[in-house]
Motif scaffolding. Structure first.
Motif: not given
Length: 212
Positions: A117-124, A58-64, A75-80, A84-87
């Protein structure tokens, strides 16, 4: 009828013949984002412990924010996000949380989930029920157990985004046609899962076997 390598020889040599081949085939958009993994020995010895974050969902409102609460570094978040290609705005409740939970339930540790997830964020961007879960069920139908499936995803996360009918099934069918039995096919897939997800059957795998 041309000469074909013995099944055991194929099992041993094919992965090495492909190490320097450019990535091709239906899953190239997944594979191009990189590879990582542990050796078979390391995977066999690695304990599978899943630990949940103490931070409430409940404390989180965005995926990031949610991924950050699970231990993803900046660093992992920047990479994924770059991969992710799109926003990077996948739906938290219908895409991100179910995917993370599913990977954990498969047996991946927190670290392995982050790497996947970092290797393949497209799974989202995919639907678990239509893409990833059918792939896992199909692998189990080949005689691959839960722990081995988890290791395969750890080695090659892009596997769960590949198409069953267009890529995975034809490749396994061809491996059997060239002489591998069920146990040998399972061994090749668990040891080198990228073989059925990275390479074009017609443009890469078959020509390499003909070369052998």
């Amino acid at each position: 009828i041309g000469w074909r390598p013995a099944p055991l020889l194929l099992l041993l040599l094919l992965p090495f013949c492909l190490t320097s081949v450019a990535v091709l085939g239906p899953c190239r958009s997944w594979v191009a984002i990189g590879r990582w993994g542990l050796s078979g020995t390391q995977c066999a010895a690695r304990p599978r412990v899943s630990r949940r974050s103490s931070l409430s969902d409940d404390d989180c409102t965005t995926a990031e924010a949610y991924l950050s609460s699970l231990g993803f570094s900046d660093g992992e978040l920047r990479t994924l996000k770059a991969r992710y290609v799109q926003r990077f705005e996948p739906d938290l409740e219908t895409k991100v949380k179910p995917c993370i939970r599913w990977l954990s339930d498969l047996g991946l540790s927190d670290l392995e989930v982050r790497k996947a997830v970092v290797a393949c964020p497209m799974m989202f961007r995919q639907r678990l029920e239509e893409t990833s879960k059918p792939v896992v069920m199909w692998l189990k139908g080949l005689g691959i157990d839960d722990s081995q499936v988890a290791d395969m995803i750890t080695k090659f996360p892009q596997l769960i985004g590949c198409r069953l009918e267009e890529n995975l099934k034809p490749t396994v069918r061809w491996l059997k046609e060239v002489g591998l039995d069920d146990s040998q096919v399972a061994k090749m897939l668990t040891t080198h899962p990228h073989l059925i997800g990275s390479y074009s059957l017609e443009k890469t795998l078959k020509p390499r076997v003909q070369w052998l």
